[in-house]
Design an enzyme around this catalytic site. Structure first.
Site, PDB file in Angstrom:
ATOM      1  N   VAL A  24       0.858  -1.186   0.000  1.00  0.00           N
ATOM      2  CA  VAL A  24       0.000   0.000   0.000  1.00  0.00           C
ATOM      3  C   VAL A  24       0.894   1.235   0.000  1.00  0.00           C
ATOM      4  O   VAL A  24       1.380   1.671   1.042  1.00  0.00           O
ATOM      5  CB  VAL A  24      -0.916   0.000   1.242  1.00  0.00           C
ATOM      6  CG1 VAL A  24      -1.872   1.184   1.200  1.00  0.00           C
ATOM      7  CG2 VAL A  24      -1.683  -1.310   1.340  1.00  0.00           C
ATOM      8  N   ASP A 103       8.385  -0.011   3.437  1.00  0.00           N
ATOM      9  CA  ASP A 103       8.593  -0.313   2.005  1.00  0.00           C
ATOM     10  C   ASP A 103      10.089  -0.335   1.674  1.00  0.00           C
ATOM     11  O   ASP A 103      10.576  -1.202   0.942  1.00  0.00           O
ATOM     12  CB  ASP A 103       7.828   0.670   1.093  1.00  0.00           C
ATOM     13  CG  ASP A 103       8.097   2.137   1.408  1.00  0.00           C
ATOM     14  OD1 ASP A 103       8.671   2.462   2.479  1.00  0.00           O
ATOM     15  OD2 ASP A 103       7.731   2.984   0.572  1.00  0.00           O
ATOM     16  N   ARG A 104      10.828   0.588   2.279  1.00  0.00           N
ATOM     17  CA  ARG A 104      12.287   0.625   2.054  1.00  0.00           C
ATOM     18  C   ARG A 104      12.931  -0.631   2.615  1.00  0.00           C
ATOM     19  O   ARG A 104      13.802  -1.251   1.994  1.00  0.00           O
ATOM     20  CB  ARG A 104      12.891   1.874   2.722  1.00  0.00           C
ATOM     21  CG  ARG A 104      12.415   3.165   2.116  1.00  0.00           C
ATOM     22  CD  ARG A 104      12.858   4.373   2.946  1.00  0.00           C
ATOM     23  NE  ARG A 104      14.324   4.487   3.031  1.00  0.00           N
ATOM     24  CZ  ARG A 104      14.945   5.353   3.823  1.00  0.00           C
ATOM     25  NH1 ARG A 104      14.244   6.161   4.607  1.00  0.00           N
ATOM     26  NH2 ARG A 104      16.258   5.408   3.839  1.00  0.00           N
TER      27      ARG A 104
HETATM   28  C1  PAZ Z   1       9.893   7.730   2.265  1.00  0.00           C
HETATM   29  C2  PAZ Z   1       8.486   7.208   1.997  1.00  0.00           C
HETATM   30  C3  PAZ Z   1       7.510   8.368   2.063  1.00  0.00           C
HETATM   31  C4  PAZ Z   1       8.434   6.567   0.600  1.00  0.00           C
HETATM   32  O1  PAZ Z   1       7.105   6.180   0.345  1.00  0.00           O
HETATM   33  P1  PAZ Z   1       6.571   5.795  -1.141  1.00  0.00           P
HETATM   34  O2  PAZ Z   1       7.094   6.783  -2.096  1.00  0.00           O
HETATM   35  O3  PAZ Z   1       7.152   4.437  -1.456  1.00  0.00           O
HETATM   36  O4  PAZ Z   1       5.099   5.743  -1.046  1.00  0.00           O
HETATM   37  C5  PAZ Z   1       8.118   6.090   3.042  1.00  0.00           C
HETATM   38  O5  PAZ Z   1       9.075   5.064   2.988  1.00  0.00           O
HETATM   39  C6  PAZ Z   1       8.016   6.642   4.428  1.00  0.00           C
HETATM   40  O6  PAZ Z   1       7.014   7.211   4.820  1.00  0.00           O
HETATM   41  N1  PAZ Z   1       9.081   6.452   5.240  1.00  0.00           N
HETATM   42  C7  PAZ Z   1       9.155   6.878   6.612  1.00  0.00           C
HETATM   43  C8  PAZ Z   1      10.339   7.771   6.830  1.00  0.00           C
HETATM   44  C9  PAZ Z   1      11.679   7.076   6.638  1.00  0.00           C
HETATM   45  O7  PAZ Z   1      11.800   6.083   5.886  1.00  0.00           O
HETATM   46  O8  PAZ Z   1      12.646   7.528   7.268  1.00  0.00           O
HETATM   47  K     K Z   2       9.421   5.369  -2.789  1.00  0.00           K
END
Ligand code: PAZ
Ligand code: K
Ligand code: ADP
Length: 241
Positions: A24, A103-104
């Protein structure tokens, strides 16, 4: 093949086919049945295909509450992935791993489990993220920037005369507003990617994923990367084991 091996394979395939993997994102819902390599898109949770599914595994960075409500209304069990500091030999660089986007983490987990060697992974989705992992499975940190669409929208919102309707992957100087915006953003992303690739050793895996991965590579003018669209979703196979 021996009959008992065939039976085992069939059992494994039928078990896997009952899993539905769902990513999602901030823009779209992507899903994959675990026995199919194909990524598909859904408009809402209610349109996900649940027939025959006995477990749904979900990656989400922002829609936990909605997913909790949805999970109450369906039969299959729903498991939501959470970042773990050390898992399967992958160690997260953040002091507070709960702040790293799941996701990362899942994209890194899939690459680490499947290759066991150093890599850089770039996810070109709503945001663009980069993450680096060394040969020991240590996450070396990463970057977060706005994605193509967010960059264009920021220009559209904050300037009166800048149109942003174009959608090419070209890099040369534009001859109208749309092309100047489009090519300018393409060039920013391309230079950023080339710079990142330049700082890494040549034998390191350099993998792009996310909705704009093809666009980045098209504009790449020689960027040496591979595209893997199902990384985040594949990570869901490894995160609960
Ligand atoms: C950096 C993101 C906004 C990328 O989200 P996406 O573009 O994959 O929808 C997401 O991984 C996120 O909300 N991360 C939390 C903050 C972090 O990774 O430090
Ligand atoms: K991303
Ligand atoms: N059909 C599409 N619908 C939405 N976004 C798309 C589509 N095709 C390409 N894109 C691009 O992909 C980006 C979203 O990528 P995606 O990996 O799905 O993001 P997220 O994981 O953040 O939901 C959008 O910002 C847009 O630039």
């Amino acid at each position: 093949m021996e009959p008992f091996v065939l039976l085992l394979v069939e059992k494994l395939v039928s078990e896997l086919s009952k899993l539905l993997l769902v990513d999602v994102g901030n823009t779209r819902i992507k899903f994959m049945a675990a026995d199919s390599p194909e990524i598909k898109y859904a408009d809402s949770f209610d349109s996900l295909p649940l027939q025959g599914v006995n477990e749904v595994r979900v990656a989400t960075v922002s829609r936990h509450k909605e997913i909790a409500n949805w999970s109450q209304s369906i039969t299959p069990a729903v498991r939501v992935a959470r970042v773990t500091k050390c898992h399967k030999g992958l160690t997260v660089a953040y002091d507070d791993e709960s702040r790293l986007g799941v996701d990362r983490w899942l994209a890194m987990l899939a690459l680490w489990v499947e290759n066991q060697k150093s890599f850089s992974v770039i996810d070109l989705g709503t945001a663009i993220t980069a993450d680096f992992v060394d040969d020991t499975g240590m996450h070396l940190g990463g970057y977060i920037t706005p994605g193509y669409r967010l960059m264009k929208e920021a220009l559209g919102v904050h300037t009166a005369q800048v149109g942003f309707g174009g959608n090419s992957s070209r890099l040369e100087p534009g001859h109208n507003t749309e092309c100047c915006v489009d090519h300018g953003i393409n060039r920013m992303v391309f230079s950023w990617l080339a710079d990142i690739q330049h700082m890494e050793s040549e034998d390191k895996l350099f993998v792009l994923t996310g909705g704009d991965a093809e666009k980045a590579l098209e504009a790449g003018y020689g960027l040496d990367a591979e595209i893997d669209r199902t990384l985040v979703i594949r990570g869901l196979r490894y995160c609960f084991e």
